[in-house]
Enzyme design. Structure first.
Site, mmCIF file in Angstrom:
data_model
loop_
_atom_site.group_PDB
_atom_site.id
_atom_site.type_symbol
_atom_site.label_atom_id
_atom_site.label_comp_id
_atom_site.label_asym_id
_atom_site.label_seq_id
_atom_site.Cartn_x
_atom_site.Cartn_y
_atom_site.Cartn_z
ATOM 1 N N HIS A 1 47.194 -15.666 -31.984
ATOM 2 C CA HIS A 1 47.815 -14.346 -32.205
ATOM 3 C C HIS A 1 48.408 -14.310 -33.617
ATOM 4 C CE1 HIS A 1 50.453 -10.890 -31.868
ATOM 5 N NE2 HIS A 1 49.703 -10.514 -30.834
ATOM 6 N N GLU B 1 42.465 -7.738 -33.490
ATOM 7 C CA GLU B 1 43.755 -7.076 -33.675
ATOM 8 C C GLU B 1 44.085 -6.992 -35.163
ATOM 9 O OE1 GLU B 1 46.431 -7.477 -29.987
ATOM 10 O OE2 GLU B 1 46.680 -9.295 -31.126
HETATM 11 P P1 PGA Z 1 51.033 -3.748 -29.673
HETATM 12 O O1 PGA Z 1 50.786 -5.325 -29.691
HETATM 13 O O2 PGA Z 1 50.218 -3.163 -28.557
HETATM 14 O O3 PGA Z 1 52.522 -3.597 -29.451
HETATM 15 O O4 PGA Z 1 50.597 -3.205 -30.997
HETATM 16 C C1 PGA Z 1 49.499 -5.846 -29.503
HETATM 17 C C2 PGA Z 1 49.517 -7.343 -29.625
HETATM 18 O O5 PGA Z 1 50.260 -7.886 -30.449
HETATM 19 O O6 PGA Z 1 48.779 -8.049 -28.925
#
Ligand code: PGA
Length: 256
Positions: free
Chosen positions: A98, A168
């Site tokens: 992450h 992401e």
């Molecule tokens: P968010 O976070 O939906 O608050 O943007 C996503 C994540 O960090 O996995």
């Protein structure tokens, strides 16, 4: 479709329990549609709540995983946890790479590759996060950065059947700014190509989108090609919002 809830470092025990109860109810209410659409929910809770969450997941289509684990199996690593510990606690998944771990804990691509391998050796499915920064995107390097992260993270992996990827973009996480649909589609296609082509994955891994996913933008994202679900942070902490995202996923899945 996979809907994954990343609770991060949120919720005290009572509110975590209450939220898990709401997820349990959601999974029971929509059990038939979830089975029909081959859909699943995953929770990444704070590790302290593993045992409670594990109990709550019994008999539902919800599985859970650890938010982070070291590659080493044991040792003098104060405050850290290993993949076999999560596996022994009943986890099915491990979140790896992450961007908050990369930035705040200085985890490198090499660390992430080792964590990925260790989690898979512990029998866990991995959800591997990749994503570019805003400056990478502005410099036209988004695809190059993501493809580098992906190739390095799975360089030693041999089993792609237990791999799910979460794209992401860092600048979309927790900011309310969702990536443009055309950019999401292009990146998911690039990831699929890497997995299928260069890495020889027979069935391409599922690819989730993450970054400010909410009920209001979920249907548009789930309608894009190569988007197989979402990794959801903020909106996963609000049961009604998460249920609305689940319903959007089930509706899109039913149409395809
Ligand atoms: P968010 O976070 O939906 O608050 O943007 C996503 C994540 O960090 O996995």
């Amino acid at each position: 479709m996979i809907l994954a809830a990343n609770w991060k470092m949120n919720l005290l025990p009572d509110s975590a329990h209450e939220l898990a109860l709401a997820y349990h109810k959601m999974a029971s209410t929509h059990a038939d549609e979830m089975t029909a659409q081959n859909s699943a929910m995953v929770i990444f809770p704070p590790a302290l709540y593993a045992s409670d969450i594990h109990q709550m997941c019994q008999g539902t289509d919800i599985t859970w995983g650890g938010q982070a684990s070291r590659a080493e199996l044991n040792g003098a690593y104060t405050g850290d946890m290993s993949a076999p510990m999560f596996a022994a606690a009943g986890a099915s998944w491990q979140l790896v790479g992450h961007s908050e771990r990369r930035a705040l804990h200085h985890e490198t691509d090499e660390d992430i590759a080792a964590q990925h391998l260790s989690a898979q050796q512990a029998g866990l499915r991995t959800m591997l996060c990749v994503g570019e920064s805003l400056s990478d995107r502005q410099a036209g390097k988004a695809e190059e950065v993501v493809s580098g992260q992906l190739k390095k993270a799975i360089s030693q992996a041999t089993d792609f059947s237990a791999l799910t990827i979460a794209y992401e973009p860092i600048w979309a996480i927790g900011t309310g700014h969702v990536a443009e649909p055309s950019d999401v589609e292009a990146m998911h296609r690039a990831i699929a190509d890497i997995c299928q082509g260069q890495l020889g994955a027979v069935d391409r891994p599922k690819i989730l989108y993450g970054g400010s996913v909410k009920a209001s933008n979920a249907a548009a994202l789930f309608g894009l090609s190569h988007v197989d679900g979402a990794l959801i942070g903020g909106a996963s902490l609000i049961a009604d919002e998460f249920e609305a995202i689940l319903l959007a996923a089930l509706e899109i899945a039913a149409q395809s």
